[in-house]
Write an enzyme that holds these catalytic residues in place. Structure first.
Site, PDB file in Angstrom:
ATOM      1  N   LYS A 284      -6.693  -1.755   9.279  1.00  0.00           N
ATOM      2  CA  LYS A 284      -7.982  -2.120   9.919  1.00  0.00           C
ATOM      3  C   LYS A 284      -7.809  -2.707  11.308  1.00  0.00           C
ATOM      4  O   LYS A 284      -8.648  -2.545  12.177  1.00  0.00           O
ATOM      5  CB  LYS A 284      -8.790  -3.074   9.051  1.00  0.00           C
TER       6      LYS A 284
ATOM      7  N   VAL B 130       0.833  -1.212   0.000  1.00  0.00           N
ATOM      8  CA  VAL B 130       0.000   0.000   0.000  1.00  0.00           C
ATOM      9  C   VAL B 130       0.869   1.264   0.000  1.00  0.00           C
ATOM     10  O   VAL B 130       0.621   2.205  -0.770  1.00  0.00           O
ATOM     11  CB  VAL B 130      -0.971   0.016   1.219  1.00  0.00           C
TER      12      VAL B 130
ATOM     13  N   LYS C 173     -13.216  -5.542   9.772  1.00  0.00           N
ATOM     14  CA  LYS C 173     -13.910  -4.573   8.913  1.00  0.00           C
ATOM     15  C   LYS C 173     -15.372  -4.399   9.334  1.00  0.00           C
ATOM     16  O   LYS C 173     -15.871  -3.270   9.371  1.00  0.00           O
ATOM     17  CB  LYS C 173     -13.799  -5.017   7.453  1.00  0.00           C
TER      18      LYS C 173
HETATM   19  N1  HSE Z   1      -6.374  -9.278   2.626  1.00  0.00           N
HETATM   20  C1  HSE Z   1      -7.365  -8.285   2.430  1.00  0.00           C
HETATM   21  C2  HSE Z   1      -8.396  -8.808   1.448  1.00  0.00           C
HETATM   22  C3  HSE Z   1      -6.716  -7.041   1.905  1.00  0.00           C
HETATM   23  O1  HSE Z   1      -8.127  -9.844   0.825  1.00  0.00           O
HETATM   24  O2  HSE Z   1      -9.467  -8.240   1.327  1.00  0.00           O
HETATM   25  C4  HSE Z   1      -7.581  -5.828   1.945  1.00  0.00           C
HETATM   26  O3  HSE Z   1      -7.976  -5.523   3.248  1.00  0.00           O
END
Ligand code: HSE
Length: 416
Positions: free
Chosen positions: A100, A12, A200
């Site tokens: 997150k 990122v 999330k």
């Molecule tokens: N590993 C996470 C996914 C990356 O596959 O969604 C993004 O948060």
């Protein structure tokens, strides 16, 4: 000119630097100021990188630099990201993150510091990668009482399930593929065991319902037990299996969980495939609204991070009122009290006895069979809707019956 520092030059972080360089001119126009990367923090050496002069291994170079007004934390993990973020906020620097785990764990404290200091802690990239969802929840849908959020929140597991459904590919091969494409977390257990999706849905629940929802308390199941036979049964039922994060307002409580679910092919989330994420939000004024896009990957995630940097640049002197507080009472509802319906497979040498017993214990079930020799010794069925704790009790009793070899593949079913 606004000067920023990027903490972490992984997937990122390198995407953030790339997007700022590539779209610098249009970003400056939209932000009303030029945005310049002044420092990049990473423990590794990048001697051949064109930006090699920007790298530092010492966080003090950033925290003591009064010219840096925005810190982009894209390191991942709780420490040292938490310490660096807290120190940056306390020293009056805005912080943008894609982390997150940190937002889910310490979000309420970090948001409170930002509020006190009249600066911002922004985390659009922490949920749904490049999909705008945090800002819409907090701004565009602010007139609504949110009643439910249901989402495919992990790109890696959605990619794996799509490969299993569409290509009959094994779980292991599909995971390897997702890792090679840079979707998966460093530790794939965070994806396949559902922890990433759990963080999330905790963030979305906290934001939507205004109270900190503890991710450690959310019932979480991953996709490691889903087999190609389960996928075939779902197909026979006109459904697909998706890993869903769900959070609902029930009275003054929140009912949240992450688990695989069978959803009808007509469901708005059923067509969300590959690495894409989809988030369905229900509001009392708007009704249903759905967000869809790339939920993982370098540039989609960087796109959301840079959008937060632009937003802060435009409102550099004030706090944006993104906030949730720790609640004094228990916010999460006991999952055992929620109503659901299960798809179940029972291995047996005596199918009539199983069918008879199940019908007596559960009432009217729908029985399903598929044309696959490996399922000849089993009874598969969908239960009526009941409290989870009651269904679990029935399945435990079934497991103890002499003519039952095993009860497995318990998957929740959405009948709507
Ligand atoms: N590993 C996470 C996914 C990356 O596959 O969604 C993004 O948060």
């Amino acid at each position: 000119m606004v000067k920023i520092a990027v903490l972490g030059f992984g997937t990122v972080g390198s995407g953030v630097v790339e997007v700022i360089r590539k779209n610098g001119e249009s970003i400056s126009k939209k932000a009303g100021e030029q945005i310049v990367v002044k420092h990049i923090l990473d423990i590794r050496d990048f001697p051949d990188h064109p930006d090699r002069d920007l790298f530092t291994k010492d966080i003090e170079d950033i925290l003591n630099d009064d010219e840096v007004s925005i810190v982009v934390e894209v390191m991942g993990g709780v420490e040292p990201a938490y310490t660096f973020t807290k120190r940056a906020l306390l020293s009056g620097k805005h912080v943008v993150t894609s982390n997150k785990e940190l937002v889910a764990t310490h979000g309420s404290e970090l948001l409170s510091i930002a509020e006190e200091k009249n600066i911002n802690y922004m985390f659009e990239a922490s949920v749904g990668g490049g999909i705008p969802i945090i800002r819409p929840l907090n701004q565009c849908l602010a007139a609504n009482q949110i009643t439910e959020i249901m989402g495919i929140l992990n790109g890696t597991t959605n990619y794996i399930l799509t490969q299993m459904i569409k290509a009959g590919q094994s779980f292991e091969n599909a995971l390897k593929d997702a890792q090679e494409k840079g979707y998966a977390e460093r530790n794939p257990a965070a994806d396949v065991e559902g922890h990433d999706a759990c963080r999330k849905i905790a963030i979305l629940s906290s934001l939507a319902f205004g109270h900190h929802v503890d991710s450690d308390q959310i019932h979480t199941e991953g996709i490691t037990k889903i087999s190609l036979e389960d996928v075939e049964y779902a197909e026979e039922m006109g459904s697909v299996i998706k890993l869903l994060g769900i959070s609902k307002k029930v009275g003054d409580k929140v009912c949240a969980r992450v688990s695989p679910m069978m959803i009808p092919k007509e469901h708005p989330l059923a067509g969300v495939e590959d690495v894409f994420n989809g988030i369905l939000v229900k509001g009392d004024a708007i009704g249903d609204v759905m967000f869809y896009g790339r939920g993982a990957g370098k540039l989609p995630t960087a796109s959301a991070v840079v959008a937060d940097v632009i937003d802060i640049t435009k409102h550099i002197d004030r706090n944006n009122r993104f906030i949730w507080k720790k609640s004094e009472r228990e916010i999460l509802m006991d999952i055992g009290e929620s109503n659901t319906s299960y798809f179940v497979r029972v291995k047996t040498d005596d199918k009539p006895a199983v069918i008879n017993t199940i019908s007596k214990m559960l009432g009217k079930c729908s029985f399903i069979s598929i044309d696959n020799p490996s399922t000849e010794d089993e009874v598969a069925f969908v239960t009526p809707e009941k409290k989870e704790k009651d269904l679990k009790n029935v399945l435990n009793s079934l497991n103890n019956l002499p003519f039952v070899n095993s009860v497995h593949s318990v998957i929740r079913v959405d009948k709507e």
